[in-house]
Design an enzyme around this catalytic site. Structure first.
Site, PDB file in Angstrom:
ATOM      1  N   ALA A  60       0.828  -1.210   0.000  1.00 12.61           N
ATOM      2  CA  ALA A  60       0.000   0.000   0.000  1.00 12.61           C
ATOM      3  C   ALA A  60       0.866   1.265   0.000  1.00 12.61           C
ATOM      4  CB  ALA A  60      -0.882  -0.013   1.236  1.00 12.61           C
ATOM      5  N   GLU A 124       2.065  -5.532   8.378  1.00 13.06           N
ATOM      6  CA  GLU A 124       1.148  -4.518   8.919  1.00 13.06           C
ATOM      7  C   GLU A 124       1.215  -4.388  10.427  1.00 13.06           C
ATOM      8  OE1 GLU A 124       0.537  -6.603   6.536  1.00 13.06           O
ATOM      9  OE2 GLU A 124      -0.365  -5.519   4.863  1.00 13.06           O
TER      10      GLU A 124
END
Ligand code: NAD
Length: 706
Positions: A60, A124
């Protein structure tokens, strides 16, 4: 951004958005429309997702996490579902890193192939998040519950071999010039075998006892994940993967991601992520400042730091020559270095041959003449200006032109050291932390005359030895130890006023510090601080209570862990409270006229942390540190500040600068002459707090202007 190439009925979607193929809105839009277009084309037998860059994709675009653009359509979860539900089989061809959202896209494909050196991970959790685009739902279905839980909860990537063994990838393909041809071969076989769609909607998590496994995993990480919110949220999401249909699990995962995104811990994680990216951008150092070639290293002093520094360079492949004043000290140092590599081989971290070869790269000398070929010379001798002067004068005579002359001093004035050489532009501070081969932080100290290419070289070399280089200016203690000073001062003063070492340490450890002040002083050695104070008498003489308890411990020979007694007594490594400390403190308080009272935990926290933060403001104002993130990296990586709080300066922004200003002012007024002495708010703190601007916003604006 992307290009589509057709070969023998297969469509290759090639990602090409340097530097890392980030999955920004534009990239997601481009991918979505390519998938729609190719899926509608009856001629396309299969779609291959691959990259034109040396990596598959970095995941991302994290900037979008702060701007909110990550939710703009198509968002990543939606893109993954589109890939998963399209008619045509999709194959992810992974060479190089595929991280976070990139791996989640690959998991939504029907097949995954990778090179043996491909690196795949869901990091993450390191940003205080959970993988929010199907990672927690698809990975357990594809790679199995245990492999998936390990990967998601550690955030650590895996390589090709492991990925193949757990089923994360279907085949390993050689990473040679024919990689595309190998992928084409794989795709052809898939179609020959029927071109089956194999998506997670039809899969369940297969495990004999998912609940039991997750419960024991939870117990295992209870200690290390104390204070953290993301691990539990990840586990809940993995549980959902075991119990719910894919669509429901995905919805729950997305809600969990959104919830975590808005937590202080995730903001802290992202702050540190960007701080690491920024910290090597140094004012006055440009691309034109090409790093010098460093192929050989010399270290002066084979004591605690010298050995650790030598080990750090040796394990990165550099030959190292150690210089000492006496044969005995030299031999001891070399022996310790050899022992380190022997132990690493006994523990299975290195092969015996490799350990021997690395250790053989360490040599020793008593003569400066033998340093004439070294490209980088790092001095780690006693912390005394006379000793440093003597060494740098000798280096000036013997080192070759262009050699970089570095000092590992923790407190001394680098410019004064450089001044005894005829080449101050080649002199730099390389402040390693103990143990130097383990600690990731390296303060790169820029002297008034240090040449930009010398700084560029230090940064390059630091990365090669796997350190995190943060460049700072010259002042007493640079950034880390200068901020440590008020923190220690208050920790000690609170004992006079009525707190106990345990009370102070408990408050700080509950806050998240790896170790409280008094336990840390005992570990470092009470004598170390006492000797530094002896050198600084004139600067602290105006406060007779300054570290009074610590100085008394030093006089009593209570030097900390090494003598079994310091602020605590030690039973092995276990610290035990010692009532004698209360008597010592009460006696000193009486002597100095300090009134003793009950001190609450909130005061302890504020008294220790706020002056430390205030010092950070002064450091930023004086441009000793370039940006708040640099101070944060130093404190998180060198001083045990909890990374989930993002470092002291980020923490200040999180709780509000006006609160810090208000409390500094409060202690200034309420602690009498002592408050007047030490609790003056930094002008930058006052300015920002009163104008309602965060430190982060202030520095962002400054960056835009420059
Ligand atoms: P140490 O006492 O363990 O080692 C110093 C070594 O230097 C000794 O082996 C000594 O024989 C040698 N030495 C002294 N004078 C010398 C000279 N003229 N030429 C060659 N060798 C000489 O000390 P240390 O803890 O390794 O600290 C070394 C330096 O690193 C100091 O400047 C210290 O401030 C700095 N430092 C220490 C730490 C730490 O935690 N120990 C952390 C960061 C920086």
């Amino acid at each position: 951004m992307i290009s589509i190439k057709h070969t023998e009925g297969f469509a290759f979607i090639e990602l090409n958005a340097p530097p890392v193929n980030a999955l920004s809105l534009k990239m997601r839009q481009a991918l979505l429309s390519a998938i729609h277009e190719l899926d509608a084309d009856e001629q396309v037998k299969a779609i291959v997702l691959c990259s034109a860059l040396p990596l598959f994709c970095g995941g991302a675009d994290i900037v979008e996490f702060s701007t909110g653009a990550l939710w703009d359509k198509p968002d990543l979860p939606e893109l993954c579902v589109t890939i998963e539900t399209c008619r045509t089989p999709v194959i992810a061809a992974i060479a190089g890193p595929a991280m976070g959202g990139a791996l989640e896209i690959a998991l939504a494909c029907d097949y995954r192939v990778a090179t043996p050196d491909a690196v795949m991970g869901l990091p993450e959790i390191k940003l205080g998040l959970l993988p929010g685009a199907g990672g927690t739902q698809r990975l357990p279905r594809i790679a199995g519950l245990e492999a998936a839980t390990q990967m998601i909860l550690s955030g650590d990537p895996v390589k090709g071999e492991y990925a193949l063994s757990c089923g994360l990838v279907d085949a390993l393909l050689e990473n040679d010039q024919d990689f595309r041809a190998h992928v084409l071969g794989f795709a052809t076989r898939v179609i020959q075998e029927g071109g089956l769609r194999r998506n997670c909607m039809d899969m369940t998590v297969t495990h004999s006892d998912p609940k039991g496994y997750l419960t024991s995993f939870r117990d295992q990480i209870a200690h290390t994940s104390k204070n953290l919110v993301a691990p539990e949220r990840c586990l809940v999401s993995i549980e959902a993967a075991c119990e719910m249909p894919l669509a429901e699990g995905l919805a729950q995962e997305k809600a969990g991601f959104a919830e975590l995104l808005d937590t202080p811990q995730s903001r802290a994680g992202r702050h540190l992520f960007f701080a690491e990216r920024e910290c090597t951008k140094i004012p006055g150092v440009t691309r034109a400042d090409q790093p010098r070639d460093i192929t050989s290293v010399a270290v002066i002093g084979a004591g605690t730091m010298g050995r650790g520094i030598a080990i750090a360079f040796l394990q990165a492949g550099y030959p190292v020559i150690l210089l000492e004043t006496a044969q005995g000290a030299l031999e001891l140092g070399l022996e310790k270095v050899r022992e380190h590599f022997q132990r690493a081989s006994q523990k299975g971290r290195l092969s015996a041959d490799r350990a021997e070869a690395i250790a053989a790269n360490a040599t020793g000398t008593l003569s400066y003449g033998d340093l004439a070929e070294a490209d980088l010379i790092i001095e780690a001798a006693f912390e005394s200006m006379d000793v440093k002067h003597h060494i740098f004068e000798a280096l000036d005579r013997h080192a070759k032109p262009d050699a970089i002359l570095a000092s590992n001093t923790s407190t001394l004035d680098l410019d004064e050291i450089a001044a005894v050489t005829s080449r101050p532009e080649d002199v730099i501070g390389l402040h390693f932390f103990s143990p130097a081969n383990v600690m990731r932080l390296l303060e790169v100290v820029r002297g008034a005359k240090t040449a930009p290419d010398v700084i560029a070289t230090a940064i390059t070399v630091a990365k090669k030895i796997r350190k995190l280089p943060v460049t700072v200016g010259v002042c007493y203690g640079f950034v880390g130890n200068r901020m440590l000073e008020p923190y220690f001062r208050e920790g000690s003063r609170l004992l006079l006023e009525g707190a106990t070492p345990k009370q102070v340490d408990d408050v700080l450890e509950t806050f998240g510090m790896a170790m409280g002040i008094h336990a840390m002083a005992d570990l470092a050695g009470v004598d170390v601080g006492a000797r530094v104070r002896q050198e600084r008498r004139s600067e602290i003489a105006h406060d007779p209570t300054y570290q009074a308890v610590q100085d008394r411990l030093f006089e009593l020979g209570r030097l900390g862990q090494k003598t079994g007694r310091g602020s605590y007594v030690y039973e092995g490594r276990t610290r035990v409270e010692d009532p004698e400390i209360v008597q010592i403190s009460a006696h000193l308080a009486d002597f100095h006229g300090v009134k003793r009272r009950e001190i609450d935990d909130q005061e302890i926290l504020e008294r220790c942390l706020f002056p430390l933060i205030n010092e950070g403001f002064l450091i930023l104002e004086e441009e000793i540190a370039t940006r708040p993130g640099d101070c944060d990296l130093i404190w998180v990586n060198g001083y045990g500040f909890p990374n989930w709080r993002g470092g002291p300066m980020h923490y200040a922004d999180e709780i509000g600068l006006s609160q810090i200003l208000e409390r500094m002012t409060h202690y200034r007024q309420s602690l009498g002459a002592y408050g007047e002495m030490w609790f003056t708010p930094a002008p930058l703190l006052e300015q920002l707090a009163t104008s309602g601007v965060t430190l982060d916003a202030h520095f962002d604006a400054k960056k835009e202007k420059s």
